[in-house]
Design a protein around this motif. Structure first.
Motif, PDB file in Angstrom:
ATOM      1  N   THR A   1      32.725  37.328  49.738  1.00  0.00           N
ATOM      2  CA  THR A   1      33.550  37.937  50.776  1.00  0.00           C
ATOM      3  C   THR A   1      34.696  38.689  50.118  1.00  0.00           C
ATOM      4  O   THR A   1      34.975  38.512  48.923  1.00  0.00           O
ATOM      5  CB  THR A   1      34.138  36.869  51.704  1.00  0.00           C
ATOM      6  N   SER A   2      35.365  39.518  50.886  1.00  0.00           N
ATOM      7  CA  SER A   2      36.462  40.303  50.317  1.00  0.00           C
ATOM      8  C   SER A   2      37.568  39.401  49.793  1.00  0.00           C
ATOM      9  O   SER A   2      38.145  39.644  48.731  1.00  0.00           O
ATOM     10  CB  SER A   2      36.991  41.286  51.365  1.00  0.00           C
ATOM     11  N   THR A   3      37.839  38.304  50.502  1.00  0.00           N
ATOM     12  CA  THR A   3      38.864  37.365  50.040  1.00  0.00           C
ATOM     13  C   THR A   3      38.436  36.713  48.715  1.00  0.00           C
ATOM     14  O   THR A   3      39.231  36.590  47.786  1.00  0.00           O
ATOM     15  CB  THR A   3      39.101  36.296  51.111  1.00  0.00           C
ATOM     16  N   GLN A   4      37.163  36.325  48.636  1.00  0.00           N
ATOM     17  CA  GLN A   4      36.696  35.681  47.409  1.00  0.00           C
ATOM     18  C   GLN A   4      36.782  36.630  46.215  1.00  0.00           C
ATOM     19  O   GLN A   4      37.160  36.235  45.109  1.00  0.00           O
ATOM     20  CB  GLN A   4      35.253  35.188  47.580  1.00  0.00           C
ATOM     21  N   VAL A   5      36.410  37.911  46.428  1.00  0.00           N
ATOM     22  CA  VAL A   5      36.479  38.878  45.320  1.00  0.00           C
ATOM     23  C   VAL A   5      37.929  39.007  44.854  1.00  0.00           C
ATOM     24  O   VAL A   5      38.222  38.943  43.650  1.00  0.00           O
ATOM     25  CB  VAL A   5      35.919  40.244  45.761  1.00  0.00           C
ATOM     26  N   ALA A   6      38.860  39.122  45.814  1.00  0.00           N
ATOM     27  CA  ALA A   6      40.268  39.265  45.433  1.00  0.00           C
ATOM     28  C   ALA A   6      40.771  38.012  44.740  1.00  0.00           C
ATOM     29  O   ALA A   6      41.505  38.074  43.746  1.00  0.00           O
ATOM     30  CB  ALA A   6      41.101  39.560  46.678  1.00  0.00           C
ATOM     31  N   GLU A   7      40.371  36.844  45.232  1.00  0.00           N
ATOM     32  CA  GLU A   7      40.776  35.588  44.594  1.00  0.00           C
ATOM     33  C   GLU A   7      40.271  35.510  43.167  1.00  0.00           C
ATOM     34  O   GLU A   7      40.999  35.102  42.250  1.00  0.00           O
ATOM     35  CB  GLU A   7      40.233  34.396  45.398  1.00  0.00           C
ATOM     36  N   ALA A   8      39.002  35.895  42.974  1.00  0.00           N
ATOM     37  CA  ALA A   8      38.431  35.829  41.627  1.00  0.00           C
ATOM     38  C   ALA A   8      39.174  36.759  40.684  1.00  0.00           C
ATOM     39  O   ALA A   8      39.479  36.414  39.541  1.00  0.00           O
ATOM     40  CB  ALA A   8      36.950  36.187  41.682  1.00  0.00           C
ATOM     41  N   ILE A   9      39.476  37.989  41.152  1.00  0.00           N
ATOM     42  CA  ILE A   9      40.186  38.947  40.311  1.00  0.00           C
ATOM     43  C   ILE A   9      41.539  38.382  39.901  1.00  0.00           C
ATOM     44  O   ILE A   9      41.928  38.418  38.736  1.00  0.00           O
ATOM     45  CB  ILE A   9      40.359  40.274  41.061  1.00  0.00           C
ATOM     46  N   ARG A  10      42.241  37.785  40.856  1.00  0.00           N
ATOM     47  CA  ARG A  10      43.600  37.334  40.601  1.00  0.00           C
ATOM     48  C   ARG A  10      43.667  36.021  39.829  1.00  0.00           C
ATOM     49  O   ARG A  10      44.593  35.781  39.063  1.00  0.00           O
ATOM     50  CB  ARG A  10      44.349  37.174  41.939  1.00  0.00           C
ATOM     51  N   THR A  11      42.691  35.118  40.020  1.00  0.00           N
ATOM     52  CA  THR A  11      42.806  33.803  39.396  1.00  0.00           C
ATOM     53  C   THR A  11      41.912  33.634  38.178  1.00  0.00           C
ATOM     54  O   THR A  11      42.101  32.697  37.408  1.00  0.00           O
ATOM     55  CB  THR A  11      42.466  32.695  40.406  1.00  0.00           C
ATOM     56  N   GLY A  12      40.912  34.498  37.978  1.00  0.00           N
ATOM     57  CA  GLY A  12      40.044  34.382  36.812  1.00  0.00           C
ATOM     58  C   GLY A  12      39.327  33.060  36.720  1.00  0.00           C
ATOM     59  O   GLY A  12      39.509  32.303  35.780  1.00  0.00           O
ATOM     60  N   PRO A  13      38.480  32.728  37.700  1.00  0.00           N
ATOM     61  CA  PRO A  13      37.795  31.442  37.666  1.00  0.00           C
ATOM     62  C   PRO A  13      36.818  31.355  36.481  1.00  0.00           C
ATOM     63  O   PRO A  13      36.189  32.348  36.127  1.00  0.00           O
ATOM     64  CB  PRO A  13      37.048  31.391  38.998  1.00  0.00           C
ATOM     65  N   GLY A  14      36.704  30.181  35.930  1.00  0.00           N
ATOM     66  CA  GLY A  14      35.765  29.985  34.820  1.00  0.00           C
ATOM     67  C   GLY A  14      36.100  30.881  33.652  1.00  0.00           C
ATOM     68  O   GLY A  14      37.251  30.963  33.222  1.00  0.00           O
ATOM     69  N   ASN A  15      35.084  31.584  33.164  1.00  0.00           N
ATOM     70  CA  ASN A  15      35.281  32.437  32.004  1.00  0.00           C
ATOM     71  C   ASN A  15      35.756  33.839  32.356  1.00  0.00           C
ATOM     72  O   ASN A  15      35.933  34.672  31.481  1.00  0.00           O
ATOM     73  CB  ASN A  15      33.979  32.531  31.207  1.00  0.00           C
ATOM     74  N   MET A  16      35.906  34.102  33.622  1.00  0.00           N
ATOM     75  CA  MET A  16      36.298  35.447  34.026  1.00  0.00           C
ATOM     76  C   MET A  16      37.750  35.721  33.630  1.00  0.00           C
ATOM     77  O   MET A  16      38.617  34.865  33.822  1.00  0.00           O
ATOM     78  CB  MET A  16      36.137  35.587  35.541  1.00  0.00           C
ATOM     79  N   PRO A  17      38.018  36.894  33.059  1.00  0.00           N
ATOM     80  CA  PRO A  17      39.400  37.224  32.726  1.00  0.00           C
ATOM     81  C   PRO A  17      40.276  37.254  33.981  1.00  0.00           C
ATOM     82  O   PRO A  17      39.794  37.497  35.084  1.00  0.00           O
ATOM     83  CB  PRO A  17      39.300  38.624  32.122  1.00  0.00           C
ATOM     84  N   VAL A  18      41.566  37.018  33.773  1.00  0.00           N
ATOM     85  CA  VAL A  18      42.523  37.072  34.880  1.00  0.00           C
ATOM     86  C   VAL A  18      43.072  38.500  34.962  1.00  0.00           C
ATOM     87  O   VAL A  18      43.463  39.073  33.950  1.00  0.00           O
ATOM     88  CB  VAL A  18      43.696  36.108  34.622  1.00  0.00           C
ATOM     89  N   PHE A  19      43.049  39.067  36.146  1.00  0.00           N
ATOM     90  CA  PHE A  19      43.639  40.390  36.318  1.00  0.00           C
ATOM     91  C   PHE A  19      44.865  40.250  37.207  1.00  0.00           C
ATOM     92  O   PHE A  19      44.776  40.231  38.427  1.00  0.00           O
ATOM     93  CB  PHE A  19      42.637  41.365  36.927  1.00  0.00           C
ATOM     94  N   GLY A  20      46.028  40.102  36.563  1.00  0.00           N
ATOM     95  CA  GLY A  20      47.256  39.932  37.305  1.00  0.00           C
ATOM     96  C   GLY A  20      47.772  41.252  37.832  1.00  0.00           C
ATOM     97  O   GLY A  20      47.185  42.301  37.600  1.00  0.00           O
ATOM     98  N   PRO A  21      48.900  41.194  38.553  1.00  0.00           N
ATOM     99  CA  PRO A  21      49.484  42.416  39.133  1.00  0.00           C
ATOM    100  C   PRO A  21      49.865  43.438  38.065  1.00  0.00           C
ATOM    101  O   PRO A  21      49.948  44.632  38.347  1.00  0.00           O
ATOM    102  CB  PRO A  21      50.726  41.904  39.862  1.00  0.00           C
ATOM    103  N   GLY A  22      50.099  42.980  36.831  1.00  0.00           N
ATOM    104  CA  GLY A  22      50.420  43.925  35.765  1.00  0.00           C
ATOM    105  C   GLY A  22      49.224  44.729  35.316  1.00  0.00           C
ATOM    106  O   GLY A  22      49.353  45.825  34.768  1.00  0.00           O
ATOM    107  N   THR A  23      48.049  44.196  35.491  1.00  0.00           N
ATOM    108  CA  THR A  23      46.839  44.905  35.087  1.00  0.00           C
ATOM    109  C   THR A  23      46.277  45.720  36.236  1.00  0.00           C
ATOM    110  O   THR A  23      45.918  46.884  36.069  1.00  0.00           O
ATOM    111  CB  THR A  23      45.771  43.898  34.620  1.00  0.00           C
TER     112      THR A  23
END
Lengths: 321, 524, 264
Positions: free
Chosen positions: C183-205
């Motif tokens: 879902t759109s919320t899940q995609v945004a959550e994943a981008i912001r929190t970097g679950p598992g091995n996924m890189p974290v994309f904070g507001p600076g990035t």
């Protein structure tokens, strides 16, 4: 012209000329070799007609699928006509020896050696010039063609646009600040001023990752003590195997993975991007970073070795940790 | 009336036939033929051509799939050249595909998106072209397997084998060039790897790579024009010429045949060029075109608009080349990281070995195979009758092992997909393939050898068997008989006869044969 | 009353889908940008690209406590303080918890409402650490820039999730999941929190605006691709295409040849 040939040509047919005329094969209409294969030729005929008609309809209704169906049906009908309604034989044809007679071979060889000998044997000098001319022409023609294709490599493979003091910018040209990346973040960066040209970006592309928080210097190898300020590390994004962008950062296992051939590089404290898996032979070159007084990330210097895949002129300066 | 003396010309029957012909009214066909023959003598070679015998075995049609795919490739390719722009010049796309609207990209990519979205029938033709390429090379491969396993490459057909191998490799190269032309993200990554492979050649690699690409990758953009002219002109012309030579040699040397009733090393048994073979093969052409059109219309291939234009620092995971390059990609993946560095130079064997030496060695071995086999068996005789694969266990085993070797490499090109699909670790998959690529060919080879020996030992293996019918007499006695031959089998039991030119009775208007009294029905 | 059995309809459905494939997909392309964005009452006249819900009702927290007690506390502890087998969740913020629960990564995936409740409860235990978003992101994709979204997706996401969002295996047993059901919320959550091995994309990035662009591209184009040209073959590219070409193309034509030619 012999009488036989005359007769044959009058009949509108010629015969094969192998050692005189062959007979003109004749068969009666009820010869078993001429019978159709179909058990019920009439039904087969109807089926063939139907298939051909479907084909014609398919062509006429030209749009997407119908044409494909039409082509197939038309072909099916035609092939079925051939298979079920036309004579199936089996018919036979004789092979003729492929080789020539010894006399013919001797004659051919003689033409080359003896008639050709007149040209070459007595005028060996001329033959030499001919060969020389052809060679020189070939080389002279090939050289400009080859040289026109591209530049001579010189040092183009050894260098990038990263120099002392280069600002790290993202693909949109925005400078990277030390607060920009979270721990576990990754960003593709370029030296400032080189984000317009494809070649520059292909060569300079660098993956910036953050593996620790502020005030932590990440030391990949002892002589790179200051290269990783505030938890930041930067490595060339060009794989040392076949040059694909090493775009995958696994932030828990601290590994960079190349999507093309799955070479895996360990990064982080004491991990200078050594290849631990897959076909890549060398670590990814590391870019030494520092944080300037305004908090922007900059390069201490360019890469200390050629980036990317190996090539013949690459020197042996391989930095394994 | 099919048994005629071979040598005596101008017999009574022959004259009779001419008389029949001459007694007919001159038709427009005769007039046309006469006109042409007066000038070109077409009746001589023409009749021989129409009489030409083609053996009917189904496996002899595999090469035709390739031939007709090539025809489709040329036709659809010409269509595509009308719209494709072979240029790396940057343009801004404004078209029907919204996510790319206003995006800067190369003219090559923009025009390919336009072909897919803005040109009427453009997408189906583009997809058909791509499917045809995949099928073309697949058909060449299965055709080549048939040639190999039946020993059709033996003397006198070594030259045609070499032409065929050349065609295979040209087709693969042209396929690669073709899917690289659109300049999308996936194919651009493939080009990047190709550049690295050229770069890996010792001594001249860096020069060659920069000559080909016009500088350091991605170069000055000339590569697209260069690939274009190779793809649409130079290589297709060579392929067309070699196909011509391939067929000319086939006509000159006549087709091989499987052993069977009345078939010898001195003859060819089958259907005549006209009309039987011509109807079948023309029909087959339409069917090939139909299948390709259906694939092009029903199954999506290479949806480049989803990939975006090629940008050198971007990449997608799960990128594979087209299937016929898979064996090379697989070799690159499972190759250990053996780089030589010393004496001031680097030889990247991890790329050079699988990317340059290995395909080179493959091509050389393929080309030389007829001569290698001659050396091994000492058999230098002419062969026109084909081998059954089981009768040549060593060749069959070697062929099967080689096939399995390339198949394992092909599978290795999707290590990541396999790991994802089966939920196993990528590392395990890769290491498995490093072993499998050695083990599987050995096992397959030995297994095949064993099967061949066993089949050769058993009588009538592989022969088509007829069903046995159990009958009961009114007295209650049971007995069995072989069932009637199936359609298509009856004819094979006749003694082969020469193709008749003149058929008695047809000139008198006996159109519908099957109702005529006295006509012998064959095989049923 | 007999209702048509679902399974009996399946073949017909497949055929129908194949027949109208191109048309249907070209229609869905029009849905780009009209994807599932959750509008909350707090939206003003110019809604922000991402609305972070940081405050939760006491009812939600209470409900979440019950759910947490029953389903999560065995491993994570009653106060989410973690244990030998499960990590400490305090300070990870509601977005992290919502992502892990709502996507089914934690063994409870009844509904997104329950996930929100649990997230509300965990968030109430401790203040969110600064590197995590302190609210559950709701993305407004209405004004998103699809072109920029595609550009950022290809640069940051496609390397692992593949260009079609199908996902693929990473090293050492990790994998990048398919994005087709996110879902759109899940995609945004994943981008912001970097679950598992996924890189974290904070507001600076990536700014909120850019995250919204990416989310719009994922929920619009990736999940509803313009699959004109027939069946999509799973979006895994040349491997699937090769099998189709060899099986249906070459294989089909070999069957034709087998019919056409002699078999003995």
């Amino acid at each position: 012209m012999s009488d036989e040939e005359q007769q044959a040509s009058q009949g509108g047919v010629a015969t094969e000329g192998h050692g005189g005329s062959e007979p003109l094969p004749l068969a009666s209409f009820d010869d078993p070799h001429l019978q159709p294969l179909a058990k019920h030729p009439r039904r087969a005929e109807v089926a063939v007609a139907a298939l051909l008609a479907i084909g014609v309809l398919g062509f006429a209704a030209y749009e997407g699928i119908t044409l494909g169906v039409g082509l197939f049906a038309f072909g099916f009908g035609l092939a079925a006509w051939g298979k079920y309604l036309l004579p199936q034989g089996p018919f036979v044809e004789q092979r003729h020896p492929l080789r020539s007679t010894d006399d013919e071979r001797a004659a051919m060889a003689a033409v080359i050696t003896e008639r050709g000998g007149i040209a070459v044997r007595r005028r060996g000098f001329l033959g030499g010039i001919l060969a020389l001319g052809a060679t020189v022409m070939g080389v002279v023609l090939a050289f400009p063609l080859l040289r026109s294709l591209g530049p001579v490599p010189k040092k183009s493979l050894d260098t990038t646009n990263w120099t002392k003091g280069s600002y790290l910018v993202d693909s949109l040209g925005r400078r990277v600040h030390v607060t920009d990346l979270e721990v576990g973040g990754a960003l593709t960066v370029f030296p400032e001023g080189f984000t317009n040209d494809e070649v520059d970006m292909a060569v300079d592309q660098t993956i910036l990752i953050r593996v620790a928080g502020p005030d932590v210097d990440v030391v990949t190898t002892p002589h790179r003590a200051t290269w990783g300020p505030d938890g930041y590390l930067a490595f060339s994004k060009v794989c040392t195997h076949a040059g694909c962008p090493v775009g995958l950062f696994q932030h828990q296992t601290l590994q960079l993975l190349c999507p093309c051939h799955q070479s895996l590089f360990d990064v982080g404290e004491g991990r200078p991007a050594n290849p631990v898996f897959g076909p890549a032979p060398r670590p990814l070159p590391q870019l030494p970073l520092y944080v300037d007084e305004d908090g922007f990330l900059r390069a201490q210097a360019g890469y200390d070795q050629p980036i990317g895949p190996g090539f013949w002129e690459r020197t042996t300066r391989v930095h394994y940790a | 009336m099919s048994t005629m003396p071979e040598t005596s010309a101008g017999t009574a029957s022959g004259n009779g036939a001419v008389a029949v012909r001459n007694g007919r009214k001159q038709s427009p066909l005769d007039a046309g033929l006469t006109w042409l023959d007066d000038r070109l003598g077409v009746a001589k070679g023409g009749r021989t051509f129409l009489d030409k015998i083609f053996p009917d075995h189904w496996s002899f049609l595999l090469g035709e799939i390739a031939l007709y795919s090539f025809v489709v490739l040329v036709a659809t390719g010409v269509f595509l050249t009308l719209y494709f722009v072979p240029s790396a010049a940057q343009v801004v796309y404004h078209g029907r595909y919204k996510p790319l609207d206003g995006v800067k990209m190369s003219a090559a990519y923009a025009s390919t998106v336009h072909i897919s979205f803005g040109v009427r029938s453009g997408l189906v033709i583009r997809q058909m072209h791509h499917w045809a390429a995949d099928v073309f090379i697949g058909a060449i491969a299965v055709h080549m397997c048939r040639i190999f396993f039946t020993g059709a490459f033996r003397k006198p057909r070594e030259l045609n084998w070499i032409i065929g191998v050349t065609l295979l490799f040209l087709a693969i190269v042209n396929g690669f060039l073709g899917y690289s032309l659109p300049d999308d993200l996936i194919s651009g990554t493939g080009l990047r790897i190709a550049y690295s492979i050229i770069l890996s050649i010792p001594l001249v690699g860096s020069y060659l790579a920069e000559f080909v690409f016009g500088g350091v990758f991605p170069g000055n953009g000339d590569i697209i024009q260069r690939m274009f002219i190779l793809h649409v002109l130079i290589i297709p012309v060579i392929i067309a010429g070699l196909i011509g030579a391939h067929l000319a040699l086939l006509v000159k040397q006549k087709h091989t045949q499987f052993p069977g009733k009345g078939r010898t090393e001195q003859n060819v048994v089958g259907s005549p060029m006209f009309p039987t073979f011509m109807a079948k093969t023309t029909g087959f052409f339409f069917m090939v075109a139909g299948v390709l059109w259906l694939l092009g219309g029903l199954a999506q291939i290479n949806p480049i608009w989803q990939f975006g234009p090629y940008i050198p620092y971007k990449v997608s995971y799960a990128v594979q080349p087209d299937w016929y390059m898979g064996w090379l990609d697989g070799a690159l993946r499972i190759m250990p990281s053996w780089e030589f560095a010393g004496f001031g130079h680097t030889i990247p064997f991890e790329v050079f070995l699988p990317g340059v030496l290995f395909p080179g060695l493959t091509a050389t071995l393929f080309v030389l195979w007829p001569f290698i086999e001659q050396k091994l068996t000492g058999d230098r005789a002419e062969h026109h009758l084909l081998d059954r694969p089981r009768d040549r266990p060593r060749r069959t085993a070697i062929g099967a092992a080689a096939l399995s070797f390339y198949f394992v490499l092909f599978c290795a090109s999707s290590t990541d997909l396999l790991a994802n699909f089966f939920g196993i670790s990528l590392n395990i998959v890769l290491w498995s393939f490093r072993f499998l690529v050695i083990i599987v060919p050995i096992v397959v080879g030995l297994f095949t050898y064993r099967i061949c020996l066993d089949m050769a030992g058993a009588p009538r293996v592989g022969k088509r068997k007829r069903a046995m019918v159990v009958l009961r007499t009114p007295e209650g006695e049971y007995y069995t008989v072989e069932s009637e031959p199936r359609p298509g089998e009856g004819h094979e039991e006749l003694e082969p006869a020469p193709v008749p030119d003149f058929i008695e009775g047809i000139a008198e208007g006996n159109g519908a044969g099957e109702t005529e009294p006295g006509v012998r029905r064959v095989g049923r | 009353m007999r209702r048509p059995h679902l399974r009996s309809l399946l073949p017909a459905g497949v055929v129908a889908l194949a027949a109208v494939g191109g048309l249907a997909f070209s229609l869905t392309a029009g849905a780009v940008g009209r994807s599932t964005s959750v509008q909350t009452a707090a939206d003003s006249l110019t809604p922000p690209p991402i609305h972070y819900v940081t405050h939760f009702t006491t009812g939600q927290v209470k409900e979440g406590e019950v759910l947490f007690e029953a389903n999560c506390s065995t491993c994570h502890g009653t106060r989410a303080e973690g244990s030998a087998v499960a990590p400490d969740l305090q300070g990870l913020g509601p977005a992290t918890v919502d992502f892990w629960v709502s996507t089914g990564r934690m063994p409870l995936a009844d509904s997104s409402a329950q996930a929100t409740d649990i997230a509300a409860f965990v968030a109430s235990l401790a203040p969110t650490a600064p590197s995590y978003p302190d609210g559950i992101p709701y993305v407004n994709t209405k004004d998103a820039n699809l072109q920029l979204g595609m550009r950022l997706f290809v640069l940051n996401c496609a390397a692992c999730h593949t260009i079609t969002g199908a996902g693929d295996a990473l090293a050492d047993g990790a994998y990048a999941p398919s994005l087709h059901r996110a879902t759109s919320t899940q995609v945004a959550e994943a981008i912001r929190t970097g679950p598992g091995n996924m890189p974290v994309f904070g507001p600076g990035t990536l700014s909120n605006r850019q995250v919204a662009d990416i989310v719009a591209y994922v929920t619009g184009v990736i999940q509803h691709p313009d699959d004109r040209g027939g069946l999509g073959l799973g979006g895994i590219g040349p491997v699937a295409e090769g099998f189709v070409a060899l099986l249906f193309g070459v294989g089909g034509l070999m069957v034709v040849a087998f019919w056409l030619g002699e078999r003995a």
